[in-house]
Design an enzyme around this catalytic site. Structure first.
Site, PDB file in Angstrom:
ATOM      1  N   ILE A   1      -1.107  -4.749  -6.429  1.00 35.49           N
ATOM      2  CA  ILE A   1      -0.672  -6.153  -6.310  1.00 35.49           C
ATOM      3  C   ILE A   1      -1.682  -7.087  -6.963  1.00 35.49           C
ATOM      4  O   ILE A   1      -1.316  -8.121  -7.551  1.00 35.49           O
ATOM      5  CB  ILE A   1      -0.391  -6.555  -4.834  1.00 35.49           C
ATOM      6  CG1 ILE A   1       0.134  -7.996  -4.798  1.00 35.49           C
ATOM      7  CG2 ILE A   1      -1.574  -6.366  -3.927  1.00 35.49           C
ATOM      8  CD1 ILE A   1       0.715  -8.424  -3.493  1.00 35.49           C
TER       9      ILE A   1
ATOM     10  N   THR B   1      -4.174  -8.713   2.228  1.00 37.30           N
ATOM     11  CA  THR B   1      -4.616  -7.403   2.718  1.00 37.30           C
ATOM     12  C   THR B   1      -4.260  -7.234   4.192  1.00 37.30           C
ATOM     13  O   THR B   1      -4.349  -8.176   4.976  1.00 37.30           O
ATOM     14  CB  THR B   1      -6.141  -7.263   2.506  1.00 37.30           C
ATOM     15  OG1 THR B   1      -6.408  -7.498   1.129  1.00 37.30           O
ATOM     16  CG2 THR B   1      -6.620  -5.883   2.898  1.00 37.30           C
ATOM     17  N   THR B   2      -3.900  -6.007   4.533  1.00 41.03           N
ATOM     18  CA  THR B   2      -3.403  -5.708   5.875  1.00 41.03           C
ATOM     19  C   THR B   2      -4.541  -5.219   6.792  1.00 41.03           C
ATOM     20  O   THR B   2      -5.694  -5.217   6.402  1.00 41.03           O
ATOM     21  CB  THR B   2      -2.315  -4.631   5.758  1.00 41.03           C
ATOM     22  OG1 THR B   2      -2.792  -3.614   4.869  1.00 41.03           O
ATOM     23  CG2 THR B   2      -1.045  -5.213   5.201  1.00 41.03           C
TER      24      THR B   2
ATOM     25  N   LYS C   1       0.222   4.012   0.032  1.00 41.39           N
ATOM     26  CA  LYS C   1      -0.215   2.997   1.001  1.00 41.39           C
ATOM     27  C   LYS C   1      -1.136   3.635   2.032  1.00 41.39           C
ATOM     28  O   LYS C   1      -0.819   4.695   2.578  1.00 41.39           O
ATOM     29  CB  LYS C   1       1.018   2.378   1.680  1.00 41.39           C
ATOM     30  CG  LYS C   1       0.696   1.259   2.649  1.00 41.39           C
ATOM     31  CD  LYS C   1       1.963   0.510   3.061  1.00 41.39           C
ATOM     32  CE  LYS C   1       1.687  -0.566   4.096  1.00 41.39           C
ATOM     33  NZ  LYS C   1       0.708  -1.569   3.647  1.00 41.39           N
TER      34      LYS C   1
ATOM     35  N   HIS D   1       7.658   2.587   2.684  1.00 42.78           N
ATOM     36  CA  HIS D   1       6.739   2.212   1.597  1.00 42.78           C
ATOM     37  C   HIS D   1       6.447   3.391   0.684  1.00 42.78           C
ATOM     38  O   HIS D   1       6.699   4.552   1.021  1.00 42.78           O
ATOM     39  CB  HIS D   1       5.420   1.683   2.171  1.00 42.78           C
ATOM     40  CG  HIS D   1       5.490   0.259   2.644  1.00 42.78           C
ATOM     41  ND1 HIS D   1       6.014  -0.091   3.870  1.00 42.78           N
ATOM     42  CD2 HIS D   1       5.110  -0.908   2.043  1.00 42.78           C
ATOM     43  CE1 HIS D   1       5.950  -1.407   4.007  1.00 42.78           C
ATOM     44  NE2 HIS D   1       5.421  -1.925   2.917  1.00 42.78           N
ATOM     45  N   HIS D   2       5.831   3.053  -0.446  1.00 43.71           N
ATOM     46  CA  HIS D   2       5.312   4.054  -1.385  1.00 43.71           C
ATOM     47  C   HIS D   2       4.236   4.899  -0.688  1.00 43.71           C
ATOM     48  O   HIS D   2       3.541   4.402   0.218  1.00 43.71           O
ATOM     49  CB  HIS D   2       4.729   3.351  -2.621  1.00 43.71           C
ATOM     50  CG  HIS D   2       3.614   2.401  -2.275  1.00 43.71           C
ATOM     51  ND1 HIS D   2       2.297   2.793  -2.203  1.00 43.71           N
ATOM     52  CD2 HIS D   2       3.616   1.076  -1.947  1.00 43.71           C
ATOM     53  CE1 HIS D   2       1.532   1.767  -1.864  1.00 43.71           C
ATOM     54  NE2 HIS D   2       2.314   0.708  -1.705  1.00 43.71           N
TER      55      HIS D   2
ATOM     56  N   GLY E   1       1.582  -4.037   7.638  1.00 45.67           N
ATOM     57  CA  GLY E   1       1.246  -5.325   8.254  1.00 45.67           C
ATOM     58  C   GLY E   1       2.503  -6.115   8.575  1.00 45.67           C
ATOM     59  O   GLY E   1       2.584  -6.783   9.616  1.00 45.67           O
ATOM     60  N   THR E   2       3.483  -6.021   7.706  1.00 48.04           N
ATOM     61  CA  THR E   2       4.743  -6.752   7.926  1.00 48.04           C
ATOM     62  C   THR E   2       5.450  -6.253   9.181  1.00 48.04           C
ATOM     63  O   THR E   2       5.913  -7.049  10.007  1.00 48.04           O
ATOM     64  CB  THR E   2       5.672  -6.562   6.708  1.00 48.04           C
ATOM     65  OG1 THR E   2       4.954  -6.921   5.533  1.00 48.04           O
ATOM     66  CG2 THR E   2       6.923  -7.405   6.833  1.00 48.04           C
TER      67      THR E   2
ATOM     68  N   GLY F   1      -5.951  -3.529  -8.612  1.00 47.85           N
ATOM     69  CA  GLY F   1      -5.006  -2.830  -7.741  1.00 47.85           C
ATOM     70  C   GLY F   1      -3.558  -3.120  -8.100  1.00 47.85           C
ATOM     71  O   GLY F   1      -3.272  -3.903  -9.007  1.00 47.85           O
TER      72      GLY F   1
END
Ligand SMILES: NC(=O)C1=CN([C@@H]2O[C@H](COP(=O)(O)OP(=O)(O)OC[C@H]3O[C@@H](n4cnc5c(N)ncnc54)[C@H](O)[C@@H]3O)[C@@H](O)[C@H]2O)C=CC1
Ligand SMILES: O=C(O)C1=N[C@H](C(=O)O)C[C@H](O)C1
Length: 250
Positions: free
Chosen positions: A15, A79-80, A139, A135-136, A145-146, A13
């Site tokens: 990340i 992971t979220t 996603k 975000h991109h 999650g942040t 993936g």
């Protein structure tokens, strides 16, 4: 000194592939497995992994965690998709394997962790606070999650300080116009080609505003946090929620 035996789940993936490179480059770590969606989790046991870095999808993370915790393998989770129900389920698994450590880090980047901390500190001093995460467009989850964690920390800080509910005279609105409501904090999600991971916390009081912004421009921004998590989780049994717990933030 023997090297930490580390495996990456989600290794192909965005990340995960960066994490594979970071573990390979770390002097004190050995990459013993790099697994994708179709690989067998038993490889983690066969390769004697001590720590798994979990960077898959919200749909996969619980099964992977359950396997690792049952086998006494420590896990660093990026992971979220975390909910109270999922955290409770993880707590039950960990209770049966009390020496195993799990770090869940909504964000591994030092700047993002600091931004969350600053927002938490500032939250009680302003009437209004809203979060915008950007975000991109690949996603799969929203809000990030942040952003969810940031809003929770803000809401807790405001509740502890006895803050009044935020002013908002909206009577009519299109669905979604005021964002998602996370514990009373509006969270707005932007998905835009060209972006990676960004967040703004906007705080407003009488005659002034404060904006706390963080930008991750490359997946490398998450790597020091992942490596720190791997080094620390082996001696942190149970659940650690947030990389800030492994940083000396005062
Ligand atoms: N905490 C943090 O600082 C960060 C967290 N993330 C989170 O990490 C997760 C992954 O993000 P991306 O790399 O952008 O997604 P991605 O879609 O590029 O990568 C996920 C990878 O996991 C694989 N996968 C799915 N199920 C699997 C399974 N059961 N076993 C092994 N591999 C499996 C997929 O095939 C894919 O290659 C997301 O939840 C994202 O929000 C991403 C960046 C930073
Ligand atoms: O999917 C991403 O890219 C990211 N996911 C995490 C999140 O949902 O907060 C961390 C970072 O924002 C990048």
């Amino acid at each position: 000194m023997s090297k930490l035996r580390v495996a990456v789940l989600g290794a192909k993936g965005r990340i995960g592939s960066e994490a594979v490179r970071a573990v390979e480059a770390a002097d004190d770590m050995e990459l013993v497995a790099a697994l994708g969606r179709d690989d067998k989790l038993e490889t983690l046991v066969e390769s004697k992994a001590q720590v798994v870095v979990e960077l898959t999808t919200p749909a996969s993370v619980m099964g992977n965690l359950d396997f690792c915790v049952r086998h006494g393998i420590h896990v660093v989770v990026g992971t979220t998709g975390w909910t109270d129900e999922r955290l409770a389920q993880l707590g039950t698994s960990l209770a049966a394997s009390p020496e195993t450590g799990v770090l869940i880090a909504p964000n591994f980047s030092i700047g993002a962790v600091l931004g969350m901390k600053f927002a938490q500190q500032a939250a009680r001093y302003f009437e209004s606070v809203e979060v915008i995460e950007l975000h991109h467009p690949d996603k799969v989850d929203a809000p990030s999650g942040t952003a969810t964690r940031t809003a929770q920390l803000i809401a807790t800080a405001r509740a502890e300080a006895g803050c009044a509910p935020q002013p908002d005279a909206t009577v009519t609105a299109l669905d979604g116009a005021r964002g998602a409501n996370v514990d009373g904090v509006p969270v707005h999600s932007i998905r835009l080609r060209g972006l990676l991971a960004h967040q703004q916390v906007l705080l407003g009081g009488e005659g002034e505003t404060l904006t706390i912004r963080h930008d991750s421009m490359h997946h490398r921004s998450f790597m020091p946090g992942i490596l720190l998590g791997v080094r620390r989780v082996v001696s942190a049994p149970g659940l650690t929620y947030g990389l800030e717990n492994f940083l000396d933030l005062g």
